[in-house]
Write an enzyme that holds these catalytic residues in place. Structure first.
Site, short mmCIF file in Angstrom:
data_model
loop_
_atom_site.label_atom_id
_atom_site.label_comp_id
_atom_site.label_asym_id
_atom_site.label_seq_id
_atom_site.Cartn_x
_atom_site.Cartn_y
_atom_site.Cartn_z
N ALA A 41 -9.42 -8.34 -2.56
CA ALA A 41 -8.02 -7.92 -1.71
C ALA A 41 -6.86 -8.79 -2.21
O ALA A 41 -6.09 -9.06 -1.28
CB ALA A 41 -8.57 -8.26 -0.14
N ARG A 84 2.49 0.52 -6.19
CA ARG A 84 2.82 1.95 -5.98
C ARG A 84 2.84 2.07 -4.52
O ARG A 84 3.44 3.30 -4.10
CB ARG A 84 1.81 2.88 -6.50
CG ARG A 84 1.84 2.98 -8.13
CD ARG A 84 0.57 3.55 -8.36
NE ARG A 84 0.42 4.87 -8.05
CZ ARG A 84 -0.72 5.39 -8.07
NH1 ARG A 84 -1.92 4.97 -8.92
NH2 ARG A 84 -0.84 6.70 -7.70
N GLY A 144 -14.06 4.83 -15.64
CA GLY A 144 -15.29 4.10 -16.65
C GLY A 144 -16.43 4.68 -16.70
O GLY A 144 -17.08 5.51 -15.37
N ASN A 203 -18.18 4.69 -12.91
CA ASN A 203 -17.95 3.52 -12.24
C ASN A 203 -17.40 3.22 -10.99
O ASN A 203 -16.10 3.50 -11.08
CB ASN A 203 -17.86 2.33 -13.17
CG ASN A 203 -17.57 1.08 -12.71
OD1 ASN A 203 -18.68 0.63 -11.90
ND2 ASN A 203 -16.87 0.26 -13.10
N ALA A 207 3.82 9.67 44.03
CA ALA A 207 4.84 9.69 42.90
C ALA A 207 5.77 8.74 43.03
O ALA A 207 6.57 8.40 43.81
CB ALA A 207 5.54 11.24 42.67
#
Length: 451
Positions: free
Chosen positions: A9, A15, A140, A169, A362
């Site tokens: 991580a 990006r 891969g 892969n 209410a």
């Protein structure tokens, strides 16, 4: 055999164009890292190690909230996946078992797939996870001979024949901890990026006479997140799957594509969910409830037969008993609403308990915050709270008690009592016309002056 999870991580996620570490971007309202950790949890790992890099302090804090027993180690320089796994060496000191390597930005690997990888260790020293790609592109390739994985060939290094291979892969790997760490010490960085790749391990293992195999999973499980567009796609994938599972379990979604679910949403069968409902984390809805349109729920429990909405908000700590009614533009926070109680219109009930069969009129508000502290309101069973009642906490309203419309409650009300706490009304004959005439004249003078 003991198992340790090593979850990578450390990536910045350039990006994503974000200050937030990539693995902390949410899918279904929890960090994508949490999805990966949850999948690995099915193995009941002896150790969970998260390798952090960019934004390590933020990752460490998030991991502590997800699993306080997990260890976070730092990859100060991002020098490849092999280098990342090697950073877990000290955290694995004294460990005798298998490592399963997962990726924090690959959130959809299922628990079943991880368990099959571990099971495959019975016939091989090293196990790689692969998938049949609809479009192999630049993945891969896994070059197989029967059940044996000969090697992983990166796309840029593959010849024309190898590029025809569609078994690709995923990056995930499992093997004996000591063997894998030993092999990692032999991984070089003689490549264009100058990095140490985990994908070199199968070839190194074969060279030492170790057996290597691959397990296959559905391509959808291997979806990796590298951009905001892929994050949105991943969330849509999660939502579609979660909605389909609810439908299969007997939940009615009147407009499935408009219902937004969290990672841990639990809904019982025969519950009806109307359009445009949002579920945040920590929501459980029991069987036979009705969640009406445009409601928002998080951190709450809704019991059998309860009705919520439309346009209701249940915040953390809201606990609705059976056959309760929470109506339009009502907000409930950290409050227990007992069986058969109703809060039907335009009310805020926070830090409170409402007794069975009580009716809240209410515009009722529990005034729970004094600017520093939160205070509780306790309302007994079969009480009637008149419209526009202000309950100034801390305060108690007894069983079968009543408040008159517009009452401001500042002290406890005993069982069966009626509370009236409003200013006396005074009517001033003719004063309305005089006041309006005066205001209109003032407005006219102001307008003339502006000209």
């Amino acid at each position: 055999m003991s198992t340790a999870l090593v979850i990578l991580a450390a990536g910045k996620g350039t990006r994503m164009n974000s200050d937030l570490p990539k693995v902390l971007h949410p899918i279904a309202q929890v960090p994508m890292l949490e999805h990966a950790m949850a999948a690995g949890r099915s193995l009941e790992p002896e150790r969970t190690i998260v390798v952090a890099g960019h934004g390590a302090d933020l990752v460490r804090a998030a991991v502590a909230e997800i699993d306080e027993t997990a260890t976070v180690v730092l990859q100060e320089e991002q020098l490849g996946t092999g280098h990342a796994v090697a950073q877990a060496k000290d955290a694995l000191s004294g460990f005798d078992g298998d490592i399963v390597v997962l990726y924090g930005d690959t959130p959809f690997i299922s628990a079943d797939t991880i368990e099959r990888m571990v099971a495959a260790r019975a016939r091989a020293d090293l196990v790689v996870l692969g998938f049949e790609a609809a479009d192999p592109a630049r993945y891969g390739r896994l070059e197989m001979r029967g059940d044996t994985l000969e090697k992983i060939v990166e796309y840029k290094d593959a010849n024309e024949e190898e590029r025809t291979i569609t078994f690709c892969n995923s990056g995930l790997m499992a093997g004996d901890a000591k063997q894998m760490l030993g092999l990692l010490e032999k991984v070089g960085n003689d490549n264009a990026a100058g990095e140490y790749y985990l994908t070199d391990l199968p070839a190194l293992a074969r060279a030492e006479g170790l057996s290597v195999t691959a397990v296959s999973c559905d391509e959808a499980e291997t979806l990796g997140i590298n951009s905001r567009a892929e994050l949105a796609k991943a969330d849509a994938v999660f939502q579609a799957k979660a909605r389909a599972e609810l439908l299969d379990l007997g939940v009615t979604l009147m407009a499935p594509e408009t219902v937004y679910l969290a990672f841990d949403t639990m809904i019982g069968r025969d519950t009806v969910i109307e359009p445009n409902v949002v579920f945040g984390p920590g929501v459980t809805v029991e069987s036979g409830a009705l969640i009406r349109a445009f409601s928002h729920l998080e951190g709450c429990h809704v019991s059998r037969g309860a009705k919520v909405g439309p346009y209701a908000r249940l915040r953390p700590g809201a606990e609705l008993a059976e056959d309760t009614h929470i109506g339009n533009f009502v907000e409930i926070k950290n409050a227990e609403i007992a069986e058969g109680a109703k809060v039907n219109h335009l009310s805020y009930i926070g830090d409170a308990s409402v007794g069975a069969a009580t009716n809240i009129g209410a515009g009722t508000i529990t005034c729970n915050y004094d600017g520093v502290m939160k205070h509780r309101t306790e309302i007994g069973a079969r009480a009637f709270i008149g419209s526009n009642t202000m309950l100034i906490a801390p305060v108690k309203v007894g069983h079968e008690a009543m408040t008159a419309t517009g009452t401001v409650v500042t002290k406890n009300i005993e069982d069966g009592a009626l509370a009236l706490g409003r200013a006396e009304q005074q009517n001033k004959p003719g004063r309305a016309r005089k006041l309006m005439d005066m205001l209109r004249a003032k407005k006219a003078r102001l307008q003339k002056g502006a000209e």
